[in-house]
Design a protein around this motif. Structure first.
Motif: not given
Length: 108
Positions: A8-14, A17-18, A21-33
């Motif tokens: 369960q701990l490994q699932e929560v950690q995974r 992390e996902e 990663k998703h939040n960082e991708e969204r930040q890059l997508f919106h950067l400069g828009r």
């Protein structure tokens, strides 16, 4: 931890992390828009990597960490602003303000 708790701990950690990663991708997508009216956004303080967050006035007030030059208390409806790791108060919106007097006037 027993084996089931470790899984369960490994699932929560995974999942965490996902989400990061998703939040960082969204930040890059919106950067400069440009922002659109009504679109939620977050303000990230670059040096601390914390988000600008508005807190409702009904939350307990922590003592100030600096001396204030304004002796008057804030109005009761005022929101406090601070830096946090982020929560729902970190999502801000830009909404148009309309008044009845401005809508009744003809454009120049």
């Amino acid at each position: 931890l027993d084996p089931e708790q470790q899984v369960q701990l490994q699932e929560v950690q995974r999942s965490a992390e996902e989400e990061i990663k998703h939040n960082e991708e969204r930040q890059l997508f919106h950067l400069g828009r440009p922002l659109r009216v009504g679109q939620p956004f977050q303000l990230l303080h670059i040096q601390s990597r914390m988000f600008v967050t508005m807190e409702p006035p009904d939350l307990p007030v922590s003592p100030p960490t600096h001396t204030s030059t304004n002796p008057l208390p804030p109005p009761p409806q005022a929101q406090r602003v601070g830096l946090t790791e982020g929560h729902k108060g970190s999502h801000l919106l830009i909404n148009p303000v309309t008044s009845s007097s401005s809508s009744s006037r003809a454009p120049h």
